[in-house]
Scaffold this motif. Structure first.
Motif, PDB file in Angstrom:
ATOM      1  N   UNK A   1      25.731  46.794   5.082  1.00 52.90           N
ATOM      2  CA  UNK A   1      25.675  45.703   6.021  1.00 52.90           C
ATOM      3  C   UNK A   1      24.922  44.548   5.365  1.00 52.90           C
ATOM      4  N   UNK A   2      25.519  43.354   5.409  1.00 50.85           N
ATOM      5  CA  UNK A   2      24.866  42.196   4.812  1.00 50.85           C
ATOM      6  C   UNK A   2      24.242  41.331   5.895  1.00 50.85           C
ATOM      7  N   UNK A   3      23.131  40.772   5.542  1.00 52.89           N
ATOM      8  CA  UNK A   3      22.433  39.897   6.491  1.00 52.89           C
ATOM      9  C   UNK A   3      23.079  38.523   6.460  1.00 52.89           C
ATOM     10  N   UNK A   4      23.293  37.967   7.613  1.00 56.37           N
ATOM     11  CA  UNK A   4      23.854  36.629   7.721  1.00 56.37           C
ATOM     12  C   UNK A   4      22.737  35.600   7.726  1.00 56.37           C
ATOM     13  N   UNK A   5      22.889  34.572   6.954  1.00 55.77           N
ATOM     14  CA  UNK A   5      21.894  33.510   6.953  1.00 55.77           C
ATOM     15  C   UNK A   5      21.990  32.735   8.270  1.00 55.77           C
ATOM     16  N   UNK A   6      20.876  32.524   8.882  1.00 56.86           N
ATOM     17  CA  UNK A   6      20.835  31.782  10.132  1.00 56.86           C
ATOM     18  C   UNK A   6      20.352  30.372   9.833  1.00 56.86           C
ATOM     19  N   UNK A   7      21.127  29.399  10.250  1.00 57.99           N
ATOM     20  CA  UNK A   7      20.736  28.007  10.028  1.00 57.99           C
ATOM     21  C   UNK A   7      19.505  27.712  10.865  1.00 57.99           C
ATOM     22  N   UNK A   8      18.517  27.117  10.227  1.00 58.80           N
ATOM     23  CA  UNK A   8      17.277  26.768  10.935  1.00 58.80           C
ATOM     24  C   UNK A   8      17.386  25.347  11.438  1.00 58.80           C
ATOM     25  N   UNK A   9      16.928  25.106  12.645  1.00 63.40           N
ATOM     26  CA  UNK A   9      16.949  23.734  13.144  1.00 63.40           C
ATOM     27  C   UNK A   9      15.999  22.855  12.338  1.00 63.40           C
ATOM     28  N   UNK A  10      16.288  21.573  12.314  1.00 63.39           N
ATOM     29  CA  UNK A  10      15.453  20.625  11.593  1.00 63.39           C
ATOM     30  C   UNK A  10      14.061  20.513  12.194  1.00 63.39           C
ATOM     31  N   UNK A  11      13.953  20.802  13.484  1.00 61.59           N
ATOM     32  CA  UNK A  11      12.672  20.709  14.184  1.00 61.59           C
ATOM     33  C   UNK A  11      12.768  21.511  15.470  1.00 61.59           C
ATOM     34  N   UNK A  12      11.646  21.689  16.122  1.00 63.03           N
ATOM     35  CA  UNK A  12      11.632  22.337  17.434  1.00 63.03           C
ATOM     36  C   UNK A  12      12.132  21.342  18.474  1.00 63.03           C
ATOM     37  N   UNK A  13      12.697  21.850  19.552  1.00 58.40           N
ATOM     38  CA  UNK A  13      13.213  20.961  20.590  1.00 58.40           C
ATOM     39  C   UNK A  13      12.094  20.106  21.193  1.00 58.40           C
ATOM     40  N   UNK A  14      10.894  20.640  21.279  1.00 55.49           N
ATOM     41  CA  UNK A  14       9.754  19.874  21.794  1.00 55.49           C
ATOM     42  C   UNK A  14       9.430  18.700  20.866  1.00 55.49           C
ATOM     43  N   UNK A  35      20.366  19.746  14.643  1.00 54.60           N
ATOM     44  CA  UNK A  35      20.265  18.562  13.785  1.00 54.60           C
ATOM     45  C   UNK A  35      19.993  17.315  14.616  1.00 54.60           C
ATOM     46  N   UNK A  36      19.139  16.472  14.090  1.00 51.93           N
ATOM     47  CA  UNK A  36      18.849  15.179  14.686  1.00 51.93           C
ATOM     48  C   UNK A  36      20.034  14.252  14.422  1.00 51.93           C
ATOM     49  N   UNK A  37      20.519  13.596  15.473  1.00 51.13           N
ATOM     50  CA  UNK A  37      21.618  12.654  15.323  1.00 51.13           C
ATOM     51  C   UNK A  37      21.297  11.385  16.091  1.00 51.13           C
ATOM     52  N   UNK A  38      21.830  10.278  15.633  1.00 47.20           N
ATOM     53  CA  UNK A  38      21.686   9.007  16.328  1.00 47.20           C
ATOM     54  C   UNK A  38      23.019   8.691  16.991  1.00 47.20           C
ATOM     55  N   UNK A  39      22.989   8.523  18.324  1.00 47.96           N
ATOM     56  CA  UNK A  39      24.220   8.183  19.033  1.00 47.96           C
ATOM     57  C   UNK A  39      24.563   6.742  18.695  1.00 47.96           C
ATOM     58  N   UNK A  40      25.790   6.492  18.222  1.00 48.46           N
ATOM     59  CA  UNK A  40      26.161   5.134  17.840  1.00 48.46           C
ATOM     60  C   UNK A  40      26.100   4.180  19.032  1.00 48.46           C
ATOM     61  N   UNK A  41      25.749   2.929  18.779  1.00 50.37           N
ATOM     62  CA  UNK A  41      25.723   1.958  19.880  1.00 50.37           C
ATOM     63  C   UNK A  41      27.128   1.761  20.435  1.00 50.37           C
ATOM     64  N   UNK A  42      27.186   1.422  21.694  1.00 51.79           N
ATOM     65  CA  UNK A  42      28.461   1.245  22.370  1.00 51.79           C
ATOM     66  C   UNK A  42      28.975  -0.162  22.147  1.00 51.79           C
ATOM     67  N   UNK A  43      30.206  -0.263  21.617  1.00 53.29           N
ATOM     68  CA  UNK A  43      30.812  -1.585  21.493  1.00 53.29           C
ATOM     69  C   UNK A  43      31.477  -1.940  22.823  1.00 53.29           C
ATOM     70  N   UNK A  44      32.000  -3.151  22.918  1.00 47.85           N
ATOM     71  CA  UNK A  44      32.574  -3.626  24.170  1.00 47.85           C
ATOM     72  C   UNK A  44      33.735  -2.789  24.674  1.00 47.85           C
ATOM     73  N   UNK A  45      34.623  -2.356  23.783  1.00 51.48           N
ATOM     74  CA  UNK A  45      35.767  -1.553  24.208  1.00 51.48           C
ATOM     75  C   UNK A  45      35.321  -0.179  24.714  1.00 51.48           C
ATOM     76  N   UNK A  46      34.378   0.423  24.018  1.00 53.11           N
ATOM     77  CA  UNK A  46      33.881   1.734  24.444  1.00 53.11           C
ATOM     78  C   UNK A  46      33.221   1.639  25.820  1.00 53.11           C
ATOM     79  N   UNK A  47      32.388   0.630  26.027  1.00 52.42           N
ATOM     80  CA  UNK A  47      31.754   0.427  27.331  1.00 52.42           C
ATOM     81  C   UNK A  47      32.789   0.176  28.421  1.00 52.42           C
ATOM     82  N   UNK A  48      33.833  -0.580  28.084  1.00 57.25           N
ATOM     83  CA  UNK A  48      34.889  -0.868  29.051  1.00 57.25           C
ATOM     84  C   UNK A  48      35.633   0.404  29.433  1.00 57.25           C
ATOM     85  N   UNK A  49      35.872   1.288  28.481  1.00 54.47           N
ATOM     86  CA  UNK A  49      36.544   2.559  28.777  1.00 54.47           C
ATOM     87  C   UNK A  49      35.678   3.401  29.710  1.00 54.47           C
ATOM     88  N   UNK A  50      34.382   3.455  29.461  1.00 57.06           N
ATOM     89  CA  UNK A  50      33.486   4.227  30.339  1.00 57.06           C
ATOM     90  C   UNK A  50      33.523   3.650  31.756  1.00 57.06           C
TER      91      UNK A  50
END
Length: 192
Positions: A1-14, A35-50
């Motif tokens: 049985x092989x051990x599977x590598x578990x991806x570690x989070x970049x940081x704690x949720x806190x 993973x830490x991600x930056x939500x892209x800013x909303x352009x005019x078309x994206x805001x209009x769709x929402x």
């Protein structure tokens, strides 16, 4: 049985929540798949769709509200943090909640693709998986690049069992518990 590598989070949720709270109001951070991600800013078309979708939901299901950019706890153990472009829930559902809400009671999340190189993986893979493992009944992806709307339903551990894609211009049925029909002809104007 092989051990599977578990991806570690970049940081704690806190630690993420502290960082997100300290970020300028114009920067929205998310924590998806550890993973830490930056939500892209909303352009005019994206805001209009929402806003278009908000109006469609309000007309067909006035007892519900589409909350733009509402912070949700996501993923299996609720250790992810996301800000969908829209979260459909009963009116007044989030009253009294803090910055990050438990997703219980959210009927649908919505993402509108951005014009950035990471939208493919973020919106079409990572967020789809995060919303499914969270148990959110419906994930609606308005895909401007592909000029299509994809309805994901019947969540499972790794994704959604039912996936239906229709081109802009088609009638799109969103199943229970949402139960609305979208005439997407107007989306052709906002694709770019």
């Amino acid at each position: 049985m092989t051990a599977r590598a578990v991806a570690r989070p970049q940081m704690l949720v806190e630690e993420f929540e502290e960082l997100a709270h300290a970020a300028p109001e114009t920067v929205w951070l998310e924590f998806v798949s550890g993973k830490l991600e930056v939500k892209p800013p909303s352009d005019g078309n994206r805001s209009t769709i929402v806003m278009w979708l908000l109006e469609q939901c309000l007309r067909q299901r006035p007892e519900l509200a589409l909350y733009p950019y509402r912070g949700l706890k996501a993923e299996t153990n609720r250790d992810g943090r996301v800000r969908p472009d829209g979260s459909l829930a009963p009116d007044d559902h989030f009253v009294g909640h803090g910055e990050w809400s438990d997703p219980e009671g959210v009927l649908m999340t919505v993402e509108v693709t951005s014009n950035d190189p990471y939208t493919d993986y973020r919106d079409r893979v990572e967020k789809r998986r995060a919303y499914a493992t969270t148990g959110i009944p419906v994930y609606l992806l308005v895909d401007r690049g592909r000029r299509a709307v994809t309805v994901h339903s019947e969540p499972e551990k790794k994704g959604y069992r039912s996936v239906t894609t229709r081109p802009f211009g088609a009638s799109v049925e969103i199943p229970d518990p949402v139960r609305i029909v979208l005439d997407t002809e107007e989306l052709k104007e906002f694709a770019d």
